[in-house]
Design an enzyme around this catalytic site. Structure first.
Site, PDB file in Angstrom:
ATOM      1  N   ASP A 119       0.842  -1.334  -0.174  1.00 48.33           N
ATOM      2  CA  ASP A 119       0.165   0.083  -0.033  1.00 48.33           C
ATOM      3  C   ASP A 119       0.908   1.194  -0.012  1.00 48.33           C
ATOM      4  O   ASP A 119       0.256   2.327  -0.133  1.00 48.33           O
ATOM      5  CB  ASP A 119      -0.940  -0.023   1.098  1.00 48.33           C
ATOM      6  CG  ASP A 119      -2.178   1.049   0.898  1.00 48.33           C
ATOM      7  OD1 ASP A 119      -2.363   1.219  -0.267  1.00 48.33           O
ATOM      8  OD2 ASP A 119      -2.635   1.371   1.922  1.00 48.33           O
ATOM      9  N   HIS A 395       2.209   3.999   6.573  1.00 54.64           N
ATOM     10  CA  HIS A 395       1.980   4.709   5.060  1.00 54.64           C
ATOM     11  C   HIS A 395       0.974   5.645   5.334  1.00 54.64           C
ATOM     12  O   HIS A 395       0.703   6.424   4.094  1.00 54.64           O
ATOM     13  CB  HIS A 395       2.062   3.566   4.010  1.00 54.64           C
ATOM     14  CG  HIS A 395       0.996   2.818   4.192  1.00 54.64           C
ATOM     15  ND1 HIS A 395       1.095   1.473   4.685  1.00 54.64           N
ATOM     16  CD2 HIS A 395      -0.452   2.694   3.997  1.00 54.64           C
ATOM     17  CE1 HIS A 395       0.134   0.642   4.722  1.00 54.64           C
ATOM     18  NE2 HIS A 395      -0.801   1.399   4.198  1.00 54.64           N
TER      19      HIS A 395
HETATM   20 ZN   LIG Z   1      -2.817   1.050   3.920  1.00 59.88          ZN
END
Ligand SMILES: [Zn+2]
Length: 1004
Positions: A119, A395
């Site tokens: 991600d 993130h």
């Molecule tokens: Zn994520």
């Protein structure tokens, strides 16, 4: 491969996600993997796994262990979080991996062999390198530029060896699998056609109405043939993108499998499909539930040699909306206040780790039982600070891409970590400095160690630290304690606020050191007035490697005028009365350009704007144009936001000259230690440029810059015309415009999480938004031929670009009112007063090298910004109760060897609670450039091995070479000089400290 992507914070906080979703996912996982005996699962966020495990019933814990050891549950990566790869700096990136993998090893007894990074918004070269060195065999990436995906598919290069830019032989390669489609959801993972893949998401939760609930129907005897063949076709197409015949198909999405029913729905439909396919030889296919390890094993069984790729996957771009490219380069800079706060905790934690390890091992060896008990009790705080920092590397955290209230929650955790690590560093430093007599008396009175305090206060995270003025009584000198956490000698410019002008400073040996006194200014509303109650004391401390050193501030009989800075300004407040005589010799700024000069440098400034124009190296006479400009890209509404950066194509000017027309207020302080020029543009920006009057290189040849900015404050149009109302859609940058020839297609270099430098070449047709790259500590441009190199070093992550020949710019702050449609659902409007620090260095160079590297001087300055000296003030004890200094190392490490960390490992029985007698030491060879001429006067030797005889001042009973996270032993060494850290590499050791022999019984 069933999986569930769990963000430790984004639209909800980490704890909210845990209690609402993730705890249920893990609970269901244990239950359902027991029922569905061939089903598999992968997990990667240890922040969640540990939270669940430590609260789970012992029988469930046992079941989890069995699932992991059977291979049906694979823990991938083993990081505390799935770290961002653009903004995260080496220390924190590695530390969150150590924290996660240590927990896994101690609690579940496993070492991850697969990486899973699906991600983060673009992929850097640091994560695969750290994974490789920690024992991971192969890894997965997902979000890369759509054009890269297309190219990799055309070349059948979806499985490749990721090679480091410096690696000639490939010895640090790691096998990397690129997911061929846009994202990891089922819609995008079965094959190239999302509308078909939607039909293979079998989750049906009452009340949920989504695009897949419309599309998908459970598999039964009637539809199985048609559905199986449709699916096989998608799998086949996916397989055609790879040179082998194995296909990895993730089955999951964000926070999936939170309902028990989803486990059954996905399992039973897929089980029917794969039974049907596997039982019919005409399909020539075999499908199984599996994990990453299963995938890589199958691939490795078929292929041994893979092509290698060097570099990284920035900038990430998608074409999700309107089929137009959207560049994810905004988040490199989004929420700089948090990015700075993160680095403050990083430095503070690192100092606390080293001091704690040193003090704890010392106290154990010396039989200081009360101190041992105190430090053991405090280990929990150290662990909490590690985990708070680790969580923020997620993130959606350091990237600034969580909702405002979630960002607030992260900041509270960072602030708590800062508070605790500063206190811990103070305690540990006190243990190391107390004289035996003072220690004995402390012991008997059972007084906790809290006599070393920071010289600032910070009540909430939202405020910048405020230095507290110190009085220096006539007969009682003030003791300042400095900790140099670097393994090399360093010179540090120390600033202390004092209430008197009659002061002098002595070092640890009692020798007087040069000082300077600067005024402290107060805005009266009608101009700036010099305070007569507090002053800034400046001196340069000389600090041995890994040492705690004391300096003393004394009151003098008579104030010396020589140490007071000469002051120049264009904005004095009217004198309070006729008899007022300012404490400093004050002058008006004269019209025309301004010059600041030291023995080494001459700086020329624009007299109107206060901005730097050129730097002259006095030894060579070489003049480099270095015009500083602040301006802003007006951003495109809804297309620039927390993630994305997109300038407004319809703006009147592509760059808004935001400071034009403003009346800058100038301040110059010049004295024996430093000369500095500050310029204030209302409350929006204060920019300070400083040079030092010292002999020590590289400090003498570098230019220090500091920005204090606030786009979130009240808008004042009379102070700052040019700024749009409330700074809507403003992307503020600082640009250095030089006469360096870095090519017609400008080339520049950015650091990869502080590990190495990566070359970037402008691609004009994709716009400035596609040419911004992340930096965490450095960016540089240099002449194409032998000539000059300009390096900009920074103390926090930001975006950087070289948009025109000779230019180097960093984004400073972003304010976007609207959401950019990537899931967060908010604009970014919580700006705060923020301070960013930089060094600017111009060096001679022999021209670009095949592998770009920072010079030794640049590394030195980067270490200075990244790991500032800790400063503590003695309160409540007498000066003679402390020793003058304490040293951990018998001699410095060679210049390139950087001590990344020295952290006490946890007791395997209580990994969140108690320390063990082992510490993990990680060394990095920073591999300085051979091309740039630089001189550093505070370290010696370019070797990759500690000097013969280098030793710790502690007894060490064993040293082992280990994997980077300390979970795998590679061998034993007898002493530090036996350790070699090759160029660009990291090496880890575990040090075992002896426990003392049992105390002899007291004599009768
Ligand atoms: Zn994520």
């Amino acid at each position: 491969m069933p999986h569930s992507h769990n963000d430790p914070g984004w639209l909800k906080t980490y704890e909210e996600y845990y209690f609402h979703q993730t705890s249920k996912i893990l609970q269901n996982m244990i239950e359902k993997l027991r029922v569905h005996t061939n089903m598999t699962f992968i997990w990667s966020e240890i922040s969640f796994l540990s939270l669940w495990y430590e609260r789970a019933h012992p029988s469930l814990r046992q079941q989890m262990k069995e699932l992991v050891h059977s291979g049906r549950l694979e823990v991938a990566t083993g990081g505390w979080v799935m770290t961002d790869e653009a903004n995260v700096h080496l220390y924190a990136m590695l530390d969150q991996l150590i924290e996660g993998q240590q927990w896994l090893w101690n609690v579940l007894g496993v070492q991850p062999v697969s990486g899973w990074s699906v991600d983060p918004f673009g992929h850097g070269a640091a994560v695969p390198y750290l994974l490789r060195e920690s024992g991971v065999k192969a890894t997965v990436v997902q979000r890369i530029h759509y054009a890269w995906k297309q190219w990799l598919a055309e070349q059948q290069l979806g499985d490749f060896q990721w090679r480091q830019v410096w690696d000639v032989s490939g010895e640090a390669d790691i096998l990397c699998h690129n997911r061929p489609y846009d994202i990891y959801s089922i819609k995008h993972s079965c094959g190239p056609h999302p509308q078909i893949c939607l039909g293979y998401d079998f989750r049906k939760v009452p009340g949920e109405y989504t695009e897949y609930t419309i599309k998908s129907v459970p598999i039964d005897d009637h539809n199985v043939k048609q559905k199986a063949e449709l699916l096989l076709e998608q799998y086949g197409r996916t397989g055609s993108l790879y040179p082998h015949n194995v296909v990895l198909v993730p089955i999951g999405d964000d926070f999936r499998y939170d309902h028990a029913s989803e486990w059954d729905q996905q399992y039973s439909s897929y089980q029917r499909l794969l039974t049907f396919i596997n039982n019919d030889p005409k399909y020539h296919a075999n499908i199984q539930f599996g994990t990453l390890r299963d995938y890589f094993n199958e691939v490795q069984n078929r292929m041994r040699d893979y092509p290698s790729l060097q570099g990284d996957f920035f900038v990430y771009s998608d074409i999700f909306s309107e089929g137009r490219p959207a560049y994810w380069s905004g988040y490199y800079t989004t929420r700089p206040y948090w990015k700075v706060l993160d680095r403050q905790l990083e430095a503070s934690l690192r100092s606390a780790e080293i001091l704690y390890t040193w003090a704890y091992a010392w106290a154990v060896q010396e039989g200081q039982n009360r101190v041992v008990q105190l430090l053991e009790k405090d280990y929990e705080k150290l662990v909490r600070a590690r985990r708070n920092l680790a969580l923020f590397q997620h993130h959606d955290a350091i990237t600034g891409t969580s909702k405002a209230y979630v960002m607030h929650d992260y900041a509270i955790k960072l602030h708590e970590g800062l508070h605790d690590t500063i206190a811990l560093a103070g305690e540990a430093a006190e243990v190391l400095l107390l004289t035996p007599g003072a220690m004995a008396s402390l012991d008997s009175r059972a007084v906790p160690l809290h006599h070393l305090q920071p010289d600032f206060e910070r009540l909430t995270y939202e405020r910048l630290p405020r230095k507290l003025p110190r009085s220096v009584p006539r007969n009682q000198p003030r003791l300042i304690v400095l900790f140099n956490s670097l393994a090399q000698r360093r010179y540090e410019v120390v600033k202390v606020l004092v209430t008197s002008l009659d002061v002098r400073v002595t070092d640890e040996h009692g020798h007087e050191v040069p000082v300077q006194l600067n005024p402290v200014w107060n805005d009266t509303g009608s101009g700036m007035a010099i305070l007569s109650t507090q002053f800034e004391l400046l001196f340069v401390a000389d600090l041995a490697p890994l040492s705690v050193i004391t300096y003393c501030i004394h009151r003098t009989e008579r104030a010396s005028l020589d140490v007071r800075a000469a002051v120049y300004s264009n904005n004095y407040a009217p004198a309070p009365d006729q008899n007022y005589s300012p404490p400093f010799e004050s002058h008006d700024v004269l019209p025309g350009d301004i010059q600041l000069e030291s023995d080494h440098l001459k700086l020329l400034f624009d007299g109107t704007t206060g901005m730097l124009r050129s730097i002259t190296n006095k030894a060579s006479g070489r003049v480099t144009q270095t015009a500083i400009r602040y301006a802003a890209y007006p951003s495109a509404q809804f297309k620039s936001g927390a993630y994305l950066f997109k300038p407004d194509p319809n703006a009147r000017e592509p760059e808004e000259d935001v400071l034009a027309g403003a009346k800058p207020r100038l301040f110059i302080h010049s004295g024996p230690v430093a000369s500095e020029l500050s310029v204030m543009f209302g409350s929006v920006l204060m920019h300070t440029t400083r040079i030092l009057h010292v002999a020590h290189q590289p400090l003498a040849s570098a230019v220090h810059m500091e920005n204090t900015f606030n786009l979130g404050g009240r808008y004042n149009s009379t102070e700052t015309p040019g700024f749009p109302p409330h700074f809507r859609e403003t992307e503020l940058f600082m640009r250095v415009m030089t006469d360096i020839d870095n090519g017609a297609e400008p080339t520049f270099y950015t650091d990869q999480s502080g590990l190495n430098m990566q070359k970037r070449v402008r691609v004009q047709r994709i716009g400035i938004q596609g040419n911004y790259f992340p930096i965490t500590s450095a960016a540089m441009i240099e002449d194409n031929a032998p000539g000059r190199r300009l390096t900009l070093l920074t103390n926090h992550a930001a975006g950087a670009a070289s948009w025109q020949q000779g230019w180097l710019e960093v984004m400073v702050e972003r304010r976007t009112f609207y959401d950019d449609a990537r899931g967060m659902g908010e604009g970014v409007t919580d700006q705060k007063r923020t301070v960013g620090r930089y060094w600017l260095l111009v060096e001679d160079t022999r021209g670009p090298e095949p592998v770009a590297r920072l010079s030794l001087a640049a590394h030195h300055l980067a270490n200075d910004l990244n790991y500032p000296t800790s400063l503590l003030v003695l309160e409540g004890l007498n000066v003679d109760q402390l020793r003058a200094s304490a040293h951990l190392l018998s001699q410095p490490l060679p210049c390139p060897l950087h001590l990344v960390t020295l952290r006490t490992l946890p007791d395997p029985q209580y990994p969140s609670l108690l320390p063990s007698k082992n510490a993990l030491m990680v060394l990095q060879n920073q591999a300085p450039s051979c091309s740039a001429s630089s001189s550093v006067s505070s370290c010696s030797g370019l070797g990759d091995t500690p000097f013969p005889g280098t030793d710790l001042s502690l007894q060490v009973s064993g040293i082992q070479r280990t994997s980077l996270t300390g979970t795998k032993v590679h061998g034993t060494v007898k002493s530090l000089p036996e350790v070699t850290v090759p160029h660009h590499r990291l090496r880890a050791l575990t040090l075992t400290f002896p426990s003392p022999p049992p105390h002899p019984p007291p004599a009768e």
